[in-house]
Write an enzyme that holds these catalytic residues in place. Structure first.
Site, PDB file in Angstrom:
ATOM      1  N   THR A   1       0.791  -1.225   0.000  1.00 60.22           N
ATOM      2  CA  THR A   1       0.000   0.000   0.000  1.00 60.22           C
ATOM      3  C   THR A   1       0.830   1.285   0.000  1.00 60.22           C
ATOM      4  O   THR A   1       0.654   2.144  -0.870  1.00 60.22           O
ATOM      5  CB  THR A   1      -0.925  -0.016   1.236  1.00 60.22           C
TER       6      THR A   1
ATOM      7  N   ASP B   1      -9.548  -3.784  -0.036  1.00 58.92           N
ATOM      8  CA  ASP B   1      -8.352  -4.443   0.483  1.00 58.92           C
ATOM      9  C   ASP B   1      -8.628  -5.203   1.784  1.00 58.92           C
ATOM     10  O   ASP B   1      -8.207  -6.356   1.946  1.00 58.92           O
ATOM     11  CB  ASP B   1      -7.252  -3.400   0.724  1.00 58.92           C
TER      12      ASP B   1
ATOM     13  N   HIS C   1      -1.192  -9.486  -1.014  1.00 56.13           N
ATOM     14  CA  HIS C   1      -0.495  -8.771  -2.091  1.00 56.13           C
ATOM     15  C   HIS C   1       0.884  -8.453  -1.561  1.00 56.13           C
ATOM     16  O   HIS C   1       1.183  -8.738  -0.401  1.00 56.13           O
ATOM     17  CB  HIS C   1      -1.271  -7.498  -2.464  1.00 56.13           C
TER      18      HIS C   1
HETATM   19  P1  AMP Z   1      -1.799  -3.130   3.705  1.00 60.53           P
HETATM   20  O1  AMP Z   1      -1.355  -3.624   5.035  1.00 60.53           O
HETATM   21  O2  AMP Z   1      -0.664  -2.976   2.732  1.00 60.53           O
HETATM   22  O3  AMP Z   1      -2.927  -3.926   3.172  1.00 60.53           O
HETATM   23  O4  AMP Z   1      -2.305  -1.639   3.943  1.00 60.53           O
HETATM   24  C1  AMP Z   1      -3.667  -1.268   3.964  1.00 60.53           C
HETATM   25  C2  AMP Z   1      -3.936  -0.472   5.197  1.00 60.53           C
HETATM   26  O5  AMP Z   1      -3.165   0.726   5.198  1.00 60.53           O
HETATM   27  C3  AMP Z   1      -5.355   0.018   5.286  1.00 60.53           C
HETATM   28  O6  AMP Z   1      -6.236  -0.937   5.820  1.00 60.53           O
HETATM   29  C4  AMP Z   1      -5.242   1.241   6.172  1.00 60.53           C
HETATM   30  O7  AMP Z   1      -5.584   0.930   7.490  1.00 60.53           O
HETATM   31  C5  AMP Z   1      -3.767   1.613   6.119  1.00 60.53           C
HETATM   32  N1  AMP Z   1      -3.586   2.992   5.687  1.00 60.53           N
HETATM   33  C6  AMP Z   1      -3.928   3.540   4.510  1.00 60.53           C
HETATM   34  N2  AMP Z   1      -3.629   4.855   4.473  1.00 60.53           N
HETATM   35  C7  AMP Z   1      -3.088   5.156   5.661  1.00 60.53           C
HETATM   36  C8  AMP Z   1      -2.562   6.355   6.240  1.00 60.53           C
HETATM   37  N3  AMP Z   1      -2.536   7.506   5.556  1.00 60.53           N
HETATM   38  N4  AMP Z   1      -2.054   6.273   7.492  1.00 60.53           N
HETATM   39  C9  AMP Z   1      -2.053   5.110   8.166  1.00 60.53           C
HETATM   40  N5  AMP Z   1      -2.542   3.951   7.675  1.00 60.53           N
HETATM   41  C10 AMP Z   1      -3.047   3.959   6.443  1.00 60.53           C
HETATM   42 ZN    ZN Z   2      -3.137  -1.582  -0.322  1.00 60.52          ZN
HETATM   43 ZN    ZN Z   3      -3.612  -4.958   1.876  1.00 58.77          ZN
END
Ligand code: AMP
Ligand code: ZN
Ligand code: ZN
Length: 416
Positions: free
Chosen positions: A87, A207, A355
Site C-alpha cells: 500500500t 483491500d 499482495h
Molecule cells: P496493507 O497492510 O498494505 O494492506 O495496507 C492497507 C492499510 O493501510 C489500510 O487498511 C489502512 O488501514 C492503512 N492505511 C492507509 N492509508 C493510511 C494512512 N494515511 N495512514 C495510516 N494507515 C493507512
Molecule cells: Zn493496499
Molecule cells: Zn492490503
C-alpha cells in the site's frame, strides 16, 4: 547506477532530485511560479481504492464503476503496480511518479540507517518528513498556485518538502466512506478563491475484506459494492452541482489481491536460523540481512528455498526498479504469487488474500479508470506502470511536473 533503468532523458533531472531528496524535509518551499492562465479553472478528483484488483471490474456487479468506465477510459489488463506491491509504496508512487527505490517509501515497514529508525506505516513515526522523498502531486499543485485538498492519502499526513495540501485530514479509518465523499463535495462548494483544484480521497476497501476473505470472497464482493456506492454518491453530488462533465476524475488502486492458502507456505527456518538474520519484512516480499554480515552465505542458503526468488540488493532484476535505496536491506526476496513465507514456530496467518508479490503476478494488476473533459469517452489503454499517473495528473491540472520516473506517453491516445 541509480538511474540505470530510467528513461534516459530524465537521468540528469532525477539525479538532481535524488541529491535534493535528503535535504527535502528541512528545505523551505521553492518560489512558486504562476500557473498558466488557461489552466486556472481545471479541476481534478483522484479516488484511491485500496486493493481493487483490475479483475474485480470484470467479475463484479459494480454499476457506478461500469457506467464510469463506459463513458471514460479503462485499461485492458490494468495498471502495473510498483514493486513491492504494498500500500504505502504504491499510493506514494502514484502521488510522486517515483518508484519506491527513489521515493524513499521502499515498503510498508523498513529501516533507515541514516536516522537509525524504523518506518512503520500505521505508526505516528510515518508522519515525519524525512521519510518522504520526491514531490507529491499535491505539493506540485500547491507550489504552482493550484490549491490541493486530501481526504486521506498515503503521505498526506506528513509535511513533504515544506508543503502540505491547503486542506487535509489525519488518517482515521473510522470516518465513513460517505463522510469522505461529502467532504470532497463540500470542498467544491468553497468560494472560488479557496476551492481546491486537486482533490484526493482514499478508501480502505476492498483491500480489508480481500485480506480476510480472499479475492473471491462474498464479503470482498460486498466491499467492491461499497466503494462503487461511494463513487455513485460522488457522481450524484457532482451532477447536482452540474459539474460532473466538467471535472476530470481518475480512479486508481495501489495493487491487486490473490488467494493464499495454509498449504502454500515456505518456511525460512528450513534453511536459516532465525537468530542469524535481521528480518525487516517477511512476506510476500522479504527484506533481510545477515547479522554476521556474511550476506553471500545467507543468500546461498535462501536460494535453496522453493518458490522464492532472492537477490543481493544490487542484483534485483532491472524491471523491478528496486535496490539502490539505502533503506533496502542487503538481501531482497519475493515468494511466488499465492504463496507465503513464515517461520515454522510462527503464528499461522489467518487471512485468505494477500499482495506484496512481484508486480508481474497478474493478480497484482490494479484498477485504473479516468473520465472527464480531457478524456476520450469509451476508450481503452494497454497496461502501464503506475508511476505514469503523476505526469497525467500534472497534465490534467495544467501544471509542470517535477522530475520523476514516469511518462505521459500511455495516455496520449486517450487525451483530448
Ligand atoms: P496493507 O497492510 O498494505 O494492506 O495496507 C492497507 C492499510 O493501510 C489500510 O487498511 C489502512 O488501514 C492503512 N492505511 C492507509 N492509508 C493510511 C494512512 N494515511 N495512514 C495510516 N494507515 C493507512
Ligand atoms: Zn493496499
Ligand atoms: Zn492490503
Amino acid at each position: 547506477m541509480i538511474t540505470q533503468s530510467l528513461v534516459p532523458l530524465r537521468r540528469a533531472a532525477l539525479a538532481l532530485l535524488l541529491l535534493a531528496g535528503a535535504a527535502c524535509a528541512s528545505a523551505a518551499p521553492r518560489p512558486t511560479p504562476a500557473p498558466p492562465p488557461s489552466a486556472s479553472s481545471r479541476r481534478v478528483i483522484v479516488l484511491g481504492f485500496d486493493g481493487f484488483a483490475r479483475r474485480y471490474l470484470d467479475v463484479d456487479s459494480a454499476p457506478a464503476l461500469h457506467a464510469f468506465a463506459r463513458s471514460g477510459v479503462t485499461t485492458t489488463h490494468g495498471m502495473i503496480p510498483s514493486f513491492p506491491t504494498v500500500t504505502f509504496s504504491n499510493f506514494y508512487a502514484l502521488a510522486t511518479g517515483l518508484y519506491p527505490d527513489h521515493s524513499g517509501i521502499v515498503n510498508n515497514r523498513f529501516y533507515d540507517p541514516a536516522h537509525d529508525s524504523m518506518f512503520v506505516y500505521k505508526d505516528p513515526i510515518a508522519h515525519e518528513s524525512y521519510w518522504w522523498l520526491g514531490e507529491p502531486i499535491w505539493a506540485t499543485a500547491t507550489k504552482q498556485g493550484a490549491p490541493a485538498a486530501t481526504m486521506f492519502w498515503v503521505g498526506s499526513d506528513a509535511e513533504i518538502g515544506g508543503v502540505r495540501p491547503a486542506r487535509w485530514h489525519s488518517y482515521d479509518h473510522a470516518v465513513s466512506f460517505s463522510a469522505r465523499v461529502d467532504t470532497l463535495l463540500a470542498w467544491l462548494d468553497l468560494p472560488a478563491a479557496s476551492r481546491p483544484r486537486l482533490l484526493m480521497g482514499y478508501f480502505e476497501e476492498p483491500d480489508m475484506q480481500g485480506h480476510k476473505h480472499g479475492p473471491d470472497g462474498v464479503e470482498t464482493r460486498e466491499a467492491v459494492l461499497r466503494v462503487d456506492s461511494s463513487l455513485a454518491r460522488l457522481v450524484r453530488g457532482l451532477e447536482a452541482r452540474k459539474i460532473y462533465d466538467s471535472v476530470d476524475i481518475v480512479i486508481v488502486a495501489d495493487h491487486g489481491m490473490t488467494e493464499i492458502s495454509p498449504e502454500r507456505v515456505v518456511y525460512l527456518d528450513d534453511v536459516v536460523d532465525s537468530a542469524s538474520v535481521h528480518v525487516v519484512n517477511m512476506t510476500p516480499n522479504l527484506m533481510v540481512g545477515a547479522r554476521d554480515g556474511d550476506n553471500d552465505a545467507l543468500l546461498a542458503r535462501l536460494k535453496k528455498l522453493p518458490h522464492v526468488s532472492v537477490w543481493k540488493k544490487n542484483d534485483v532484476p532491472a524491471r523491478l526498479h528496486y535496490g539502490t535505496s539505502p533503506r533496502i536491506t542487503p538481501i531482497v526476496g519475493v515468494v511466488d504469487g499465492g504463496w507465503m513465507l513464515g517461520w515454522r514456530r510462527g503464528k499461522a496467518y489467518g487471512g485468505r488474500g494477500e499482495h506484496g508479490y512481484d508486480n508481474a503476478v497478474p493478480e497484482m494488476r490494479a484498477l485504473f479508470l479516468a473520465r472527464g473533459p480531457d478524456f476520450r469517452p469509451g476508450s481503452t489503454i494497454a497496461e502501464f506502470p503506475n508511476v505514469d499517473v503523476y505526469d497525467l495528473l500534472a497534465r490534467l491540472l495544467g501544471i509542470t511536473a517535477a522530475p520523476n520516473d514516469g511518462t505521459l506517453a500511455p495516455f496520449v491516445p486517450v487525451l483530448r
